[in-house]
Motif scaffolding. Structure first.
Motif, PDB file in Angstrom:
ATOM      1  N   LEU A 195       0.845  -1.192   0.000  1.00 40.80           N
ATOM      2  CA  LEU A 195       0.000   0.000   0.000  1.00 40.80           C
ATOM      3  C   LEU A 195       0.881   1.242   0.000  1.00 40.80           C
ATOM      4  N   ARG A 196       0.442   2.249  -0.723  1.00 41.82           N
ATOM      5  CA  ARG A 196       1.150   3.527  -0.748  1.00 41.82           C
ATOM      6  C   ARG A 196       0.138   4.655  -0.558  1.00 41.82           C
ATOM      7  N   LYS A 197       0.589   5.733   0.054  1.00 37.94           N
ATOM      8  CA  LYS A 197      -0.304   6.886   0.233  1.00 37.94           C
ATOM      9  C   LYS A 197      -0.751   7.466  -1.098  1.00 37.94           C
ATOM     10  N   VAL A 198       0.076   7.318  -2.122  1.00 39.83           N
ATOM     11  CA  VAL A 198      -0.221   7.922  -3.427  1.00 39.83           C
ATOM     12  C   VAL A 198      -1.023   6.991  -4.348  1.00 39.83           C
ATOM     13  N   ASP A 199      -1.479   5.842  -3.843  1.00 46.38           N
ATOM     14  CA  ASP A 199      -2.266   4.924  -4.675  1.00 46.38           C
ATOM     15  C   ASP A 199      -3.517   5.617  -5.193  1.00 46.38           C
ATOM     16  N   ASN A 200      -3.768   5.476  -6.496  1.00 46.62           N
ATOM     17  CA  ASN A 200      -4.988   6.056  -7.078  1.00 46.62           C
ATOM     18  C   ASN A 200      -6.170   5.102  -6.869  1.00 46.62           C
ATOM     19  N   GLN A 201      -7.354   5.527  -7.253  1.00 45.72           N
ATOM     20  CA  GLN A 201      -8.570   4.743  -7.017  1.00 45.72           C
ATOM     21  C   GLN A 201      -8.539   3.384  -7.708  1.00 45.72           C
ATOM     22  N   LEU A 202      -7.905   3.305  -8.864  1.00 50.59           N
ATOM     23  CA  LEU A 202      -7.789   2.030  -9.576  1.00 50.59           C
ATOM     24  C   LEU A 202      -6.933   1.042  -8.781  1.00 50.59           C
ATOM     25  N   VAL A 203      -5.833   1.521  -8.222  1.00 48.10           N
ATOM     26  CA  VAL A 203      -4.944   0.673  -7.416  1.00 48.10           C
ATOM     27  C   VAL A 203      -5.648   0.259  -6.121  1.00 48.10           C
ATOM     28  N   VAL A 204      -6.365   1.185  -5.490  1.00 47.76           N
ATOM     29  CA  VAL A 204      -7.107   0.876  -4.261  1.00 47.76           C
ATOM     30  C   VAL A 204      -8.172  -0.184  -4.544  1.00 47.76           C
ATOM     31  N   ALA A 205      -8.853  -0.065  -5.675  1.00 47.96           N
ATOM     32  CA  ALA A 205      -9.861  -1.059  -6.053  1.00 47.96           C
ATOM     33  C   ALA A 205      -9.218  -2.427  -6.274  1.00 47.96           C
ATOM     34  N   GLU A 206      -8.041  -2.462  -6.855  1.00 45.80           N
ATOM     35  CA  GLU A 206      -7.326  -3.719  -7.070  1.00 45.80           C
ATOM     36  C   GLU A 206      -6.891  -4.331  -5.730  1.00 45.80           C
ATOM     37  N   GLN A 207      -6.465  -3.509  -4.800  1.00 42.93           N
ATOM     38  CA  GLN A 207      -6.103  -4.003  -3.473  1.00 42.93           C
ATOM     39  C   GLN A 207      -7.320  -4.616  -2.781  1.00 42.93           C
ATOM     40  N   TRP A 208      -8.455  -3.934  -2.892  1.00 44.07           N
ATOM     41  CA  TRP A 208      -9.697  -4.452  -2.319  1.00 44.07           C
ATOM     42  C   TRP A 208     -10.055  -5.794  -2.955  1.00 44.07           C
ATOM     43  N   ALA A 209      -9.886  -5.901  -4.262  1.00 42.96           N
ATOM     44  CA  ALA A 209     -10.179  -7.150  -4.964  1.00 42.96           C
ATOM     45  C   ALA A 209      -9.298  -8.289  -4.443  1.00 42.96           C
ATOM     46  N   ARG A 210      -8.035  -7.996  -4.146  1.00 40.63           N
ATOM     47  CA  ARG A 210      -7.137  -9.029  -3.607  1.00 40.63           C
ATOM     48  C   ARG A 210      -7.614  -9.480  -2.217  1.00 40.63           C
ATOM     49  N   VAL A 211      -8.041  -8.527  -1.382  1.00 41.70           N
ATOM     50  CA  VAL A 211      -8.560  -8.872  -0.052  1.00 41.70           C
ATOM     51  C   VAL A 211      -9.807  -9.732  -0.203  1.00 41.70           C
ATOM     52  N   ARG A 212     -10.711  -9.329  -1.072  1.00 44.56           N
ATOM     53  CA  ARG A 212     -11.953 -10.081  -1.284  1.00 44.56           C
ATOM     54  C   ARG A 212     -11.657 -11.498  -1.786  1.00 44.56           C
ATOM     55  N   GLU A 213     -10.727 -11.605  -2.714  1.00 47.96           N
ATOM     56  CA  GLU A 213     -10.340 -12.905  -3.269  1.00 47.96           C
ATOM     57  C   GLU A 213      -9.814 -13.841  -2.176  1.00 47.96           C
ATOM     58  N   GLU A 214      -8.932 -13.340  -1.325  1.00 41.42           N
ATOM     59  CA  GLU A 214      -8.373 -14.167  -0.257  1.00 41.42           C
ATOM     60  C   GLU A 214      -9.406 -14.459   0.825  1.00 41.42           C
ATOM     61  N   PHE A 215     -10.274 -13.496   1.107  1.00 41.52           N
ATOM     62  CA  PHE A 215     -11.305 -13.694   2.119  1.00 41.52           C
ATOM     63  C   PHE A 215     -12.243 -14.833   1.719  1.00 41.52           C
ATOM     64  N   CYS A 216     -12.499 -14.979   0.445  1.00 48.42           N
ATOM     65  CA  CYS A 216     -13.435 -15.997  -0.044  1.00 48.42           C
ATOM     66  C   CYS A 216     -12.843 -17.398  -0.094  1.00 48.42           C
ATOM     67  N   ARG A 217     -11.581 -17.536   0.135  1.00 54.10           N
ATOM     68  CA  ARG A 217     -10.963 -18.870   0.142  1.00 54.10           C
ATOM     69  C   ARG A 217     -11.428 -19.655   1.363  1.00 54.10           C
ATOM     70  N   ALA A 218     -11.754 -20.909   1.166  1.00 53.38           N
ATOM     71  CA  ALA A 218     -12.237 -21.753   2.259  1.00 53.38           C
ATOM     72  C   ALA A 218     -11.108 -22.214   3.173  1.00 53.38           C
ATOM     73  N   ASP A 219      -9.873 -22.148   2.711  1.00 45.98           N
ATOM     74  CA  ASP A 219      -8.754 -22.674   3.492  1.00 45.98           C
ATOM     75  C   ASP A 219      -7.940 -21.593   4.198  1.00 45.98           C
ATOM     76  N   CYS A 220      -8.416 -20.345   4.187  1.00 41.46           N
ATOM     77  CA  CYS A 220      -7.648 -19.235   4.773  1.00 41.46           C
ATOM     78  C   CYS A 220      -8.522 -18.327   5.622  1.00 41.46           C
ATOM     79  N   VAL A 221      -7.865 -17.648   6.559  1.00 34.63           N
ATOM     80  CA  VAL A 221      -8.492 -16.545   7.290  1.00 34.63           C
ATOM     81  C   VAL A 221      -7.568 -15.340   7.178  1.00 34.63           C
TER      82      VAL A 221
END
Length: 125
Positions: A25-51
């Protein structure tokens, strides 16, 4: 289901730039980068084998849920369900605020904890 012989791994999943983590994460991340970071969190959150474990200000808490919607004015709202104190899921924290916490100090981050079973163990279940 296997729990007894499960192999556990923990990785620093998301942290500020300069710290150890898979996603930076960077303070200068634009909205597209922030959305991609959120997508990575969502992707990992949905895994059945991880918390996901959030190290926020002087506290570790599970991420219990995610939600996202678009306001009538077009603003996208993204939130994580976690705990500021204790371990019960008590607060829907805005993703922007969670990012701000992680950007404050390199020790604040999201950890990914995963478990896996051998094929033999699956066959026995």
């Amino acid at each position: 289901m296997c729990i007894r012989d499960r192999a556990w791994t923990a990785r620093n999943f998301m942290s500020r730039a300069g710290a150890n983590g898979l996603h930076k994460l960077r303070k200068v991340d634009n909205q597209l980068v922030v959305a991609e970071q959120w997508a990575r969190v969502r992707e990992e959150f949905c895994r059945a084998d991880c918390v996901l474990l959030f190290h926020l200000t002087n506290h570790y808490a599970l991420i219990y849920g995610l939600r996202e919607w678009v306001e009538p004015d077009g603003v996208i709202v993204r939130q994580i369900l976690t705990a500021r104190r204790g371990q019960r899921p008590t607060v829907w924290l805005d993703w922007d605020e969670a990012r701000a916490v992680m950007l404050k100090w390199s020790g604040y981050n999201i950890l990914k904890i995963c478990g896996s079973c051998s094929l033999r163990e699956y066959a026995q279940d």
